[in-house]
Design a protein around this motif. Structure first.
Motif, PDB file in Angstrom:
ATOM      1  N   PHE A  47       8.079   2.532   3.967  1.00 17.33           N
ATOM      2  CA  PHE A  47       8.849   1.281   3.876  1.00 17.33           C
ATOM      3  C   PHE A  47      10.289   1.542   3.459  1.00 17.33           C
ATOM      4  O   PHE A  47      10.568   2.515   2.758  1.00 17.33           O
ATOM      5  CB  PHE A  47       8.270   0.393   2.767  1.00 17.33           C
ATOM      6  N   HIS A  73      -0.775   5.577   9.188  1.00 14.61           N
ATOM      7  CA  HIS A  73      -0.578   4.116   9.101  1.00 14.61           C
ATOM      8  C   HIS A  73      -1.649   3.378   9.904  1.00 14.61           C
ATOM      9  O   HIS A  73      -1.804   2.178   9.780  1.00 14.61           O
ATOM     10  CB  HIS A  73       0.836   3.739   9.568  1.00 14.61           C
ATOM     11  N   TYR A  85       6.786   6.128   8.752  1.00 11.73           N
ATOM     12  CA  TYR A  85       7.742   6.644   7.751  1.00 11.73           C
ATOM     13  C   TYR A  85       7.698   5.859   6.440  1.00 11.73           C
ATOM     14  O   TYR A  85       8.573   6.009   5.587  1.00 11.73           O
ATOM     15  CB  TYR A  85       9.170   6.609   8.305  1.00 11.73           C
ATOM     16  N   LEU A 136      -0.305  -0.538  -4.533  1.00  9.76           N
ATOM     17  CA  LEU A 136      -1.716  -0.137  -4.614  1.00  9.76           C
ATOM     18  C   LEU A 136      -1.914   1.164  -3.837  1.00  9.76           C
ATOM     19  O   LEU A 136      -1.493   1.277  -2.675  1.00  9.76           O
ATOM     20  CB  LEU A 136      -2.588  -1.242  -3.990  1.00  9.76           C
ATOM     21  N   LEU A 189       0.855  -1.199   0.000  1.00  9.64           N
ATOM     22  CA  LEU A 189       0.000   0.000   0.000  1.00  9.64           C
ATOM     23  C   LEU A 189       0.885   1.241   0.000  1.00  9.64           C
ATOM     24  O   LEU A 189       1.749   1.396   0.870  1.00  9.64           O
ATOM     25  CB  LEU A 189      -0.878   0.007   1.261  1.00  9.64           C
ATOM     26  N   ASP A 190       0.661   2.086  -1.001  1.00  6.28           N
ATOM     27  CA  ASP A 190       1.495   3.273  -1.148  1.00  6.28           C
ATOM     28  C   ASP A 190       0.695   4.309  -1.930  1.00  6.28           C
ATOM     29  O   ASP A 190       0.087   3.978  -2.961  1.00  6.28           O
ATOM     30  CB  ASP A 190       2.752   2.879  -1.941  1.00  6.28           C
ATOM     31  N   GLU A 191       0.712   5.540  -1.452  1.00 10.22           N
ATOM     32  CA  GLU A 191      -0.102   6.555  -2.146  1.00 10.22           C
ATOM     33  C   GLU A 191       0.324   6.768  -3.592  1.00 10.22           C
ATOM     34  O   GLU A 191      -0.435   7.279  -4.405  1.00 10.22           O
ATOM     35  CB  GLU A 191      -0.153   7.883  -1.370  1.00 10.22           C
ATOM     36  N   LEU A 229       0.603  -5.067   2.499  1.00 13.94           N
ATOM     37  CA  LEU A 229       1.557  -4.457   3.445  1.00 13.94           C
ATOM     38  C   LEU A 229       1.229  -2.986   3.662  1.00 13.94           C
ATOM     39  O   LEU A 229       1.108  -2.232   2.688  1.00 13.94           O
ATOM     40  CB  LEU A 229       2.978  -4.529   2.891  1.00 13.94           C
ATOM     41  N   ILE A 230       1.075  -2.613   4.911  1.00 16.83           N
ATOM     42  CA  ILE A 230       0.882  -1.193   5.266  1.00 16.83           C
ATOM     43  C   ILE A 230       2.128  -0.746   6.020  1.00 16.83           C
ATOM     44  O   ILE A 230       2.527  -1.384   7.013  1.00 16.83           O
ATOM     45  CB  ILE A 230      -0.374  -1.021   6.146  1.00 16.83           C
ATOM     46  N   MET A 259      -3.967  11.096  -1.585  1.00 12.04           N
ATOM     47  CA  MET A 259      -3.693  11.701  -0.281  1.00 12.04           C
ATOM     48  C   MET A 259      -3.027  10.686   0.643  1.00 12.04           C
ATOM     49  O   MET A 259      -3.199   9.482   0.483  1.00 12.04           O
ATOM     50  CB  MET A 259      -4.995  12.172   0.351  1.00 12.04           C
TER      51      MET A 259
HETATM   52  C1  LIG Z   1       1.854   7.838   7.000  1.00 14.57           C
HETATM   53  S1  LIG Z   1       2.012   6.774   5.642  1.00 14.57           S
HETATM   54  C2  LIG Z   1       3.745   6.884   5.277  1.00 14.57           C
HETATM   55  C3  LIG Z   1       4.077   8.083   4.483  1.00 14.57           C
HETATM   56  C4  LIG Z   1       5.528   8.140   4.142  1.00 14.57           C
HETATM   57  N1  LIG Z   1       5.874   9.514   3.956  1.00 14.57           N
HETATM   58  C5  LIG Z   1       5.907   7.388   2.868  1.00 14.57           C
HETATM   59  O1  LIG Z   1       6.743   7.893   2.164  1.00 14.57           O
HETATM   60  O2  LIG Z   1       5.419   6.295   2.605  1.00 14.57           O
HETATM   61  C6  LIG Z   1       1.964   5.185   6.366  1.00 14.57           C
HETATM   62  C7  LIG Z   1       1.578   4.068   5.448  1.00 14.57           C
HETATM   63  O3  LIG Z   1       0.171   4.148   5.194  1.00 14.57           O
HETATM   64  C8  LIG Z   1      -0.110   3.655   3.904  1.00 14.57           C
HETATM   65  N2  LIG Z   1      -0.818   4.707   3.166  1.00 14.57           N
HETATM   66  C9  LIG Z   1      -1.064   5.985   3.551  1.00 14.57           C
HETATM   67  N3  LIG Z   1      -1.771   6.646   2.634  1.00 14.57           N
HETATM   68  C10 LIG Z   1      -2.031   5.767   1.627  1.00 14.57           C
HETATM   69  C11 LIG Z   1      -2.750   5.835   0.393  1.00 14.57           C
HETATM   70  N4  LIG Z   1      -3.352   6.946  -0.001  1.00 14.57           N
HETATM   71  N5  LIG Z   1      -2.813   4.727  -0.375  1.00 14.57           N
HETATM   72  C12 LIG Z   1      -2.211   3.595   0.009  1.00 14.57           C
HETATM   73  N6  LIG Z   1      -1.510   3.453   1.169  1.00 14.57           N
HETATM   74  C13 LIG Z   1      -1.420   4.526   1.968  1.00 14.57           C
HETATM   75  C14 LIG Z   1       1.208   3.234   3.267  1.00 14.57           C
HETATM   76  O4  LIG Z   1       1.379   1.843   3.406  1.00 14.57           O
HETATM   77  C15 LIG Z   1       2.217   4.008   4.085  1.00 14.57           C
HETATM   78  O5  LIG Z   1       3.462   3.359   4.114  1.00 14.57           O
END
Ligand SMILES: C[S@@+](CC[C@H](N)C(=O)[O-])C[C@H]1O[C@@H](n2cnc3c(N)ncnc32)[C@H](O)[C@@H]1O
Length: 157
Positions: free
Chosen positions: A110, A131, A108, A122, A73-75, A103-104, A127
């Motif tokens: 992954f 986590h 910070y 995905l 999971l990644d934006e 994977l979440i 936005m």
């Molecule tokens: C606070 S976010 C981490 C942000 C961090 N700056 C990065 O570069 O990944 C924590 C986790 O939530 C998940 N996440 C947050 N927003 C997401 C989104 N819009 N789509 C998919 N996963 C998301 C991702 O797995 C991410 O690693």
């Protein structure tokens, strides 16, 4: 097929945990859904972001089998609608994939090692969510996928 979500740290808000459980309990037994919450790294305040991510990566990788299909999971990952997401799950089932792992990342994200292991990325939105909150959004989408694949009214209500 087994479906697993791996995330970092306990779900810290009771109402959030209750909502996640609500959707998890609605999933069918044969999806063998499981959420694995990897304990927070001890003394993490003394570690750099990279050191934390590296330690988390070790723990995450120890839970993943070589044959697992890993969806990170990644934006910045691929976005899709819920019907397409459901079809992707069905395709993996049709291909006799034994285990799909979502994977979440931690606060910070992954380490690079985890990105290399992932089969696909995905995004649930452009936005960034915490986590913690993303666990709920993912679980609801997994449940929604189940209702789409089984022709239940939920998706169109
Ligand atoms: C606070 S976010 C981490 C942000 C961090 N700056 C990065 O570069 O990944 C924590 C986790 O939530 C998940 N996440 C947050 N927003 C997401 C989104 N819009 N789509 C998919 N996963 C998301 C991702 O797995 C991410 O690693």
């Amino acid at each position: 097929m087994n479906l697993i979500t791996i995330c970092i740290g306990k779900t810290d808000e009771k109402p959030l945990e209750e909502l996640i459980l609500k959707y998890e309990k609605r999933l069918p037994q044969h999806w063998n859904y499981q959420r694995i919450e990897i304990p927070d790294i001890k003394n993490r305040k003394n570690l750099s972001e990279q050191q934390q991510k590296d330690k988390e990566a070790e723990l995450i990788l120890s839970k993943i089998q070589p044959t697992d299909y890993v969806i990170l999971l990644d934006e910045l990952g691929k976005q899709m609608n819920s019907t397409k997401f459901a079809e992707e799950i069905q395709n993996l089932m049709n291909q006799s994939v034994k285990q799909v792992v979502f994977l979440i990342g931690g606060p910070y994200g992954f380490s690079e090692e985890i990105y290399k292991r992932a089969n696909r990325k995905l995004s649930l939105s452009e936005m960034t969510f915490t986590h913690q909150m993303i666990r709920l959004f993912l679980t609801e989408q997994i449940y929604r996928a189940f209702t789409i694949l089984h022709g239940k009214p939920y998706h169109h209500e």
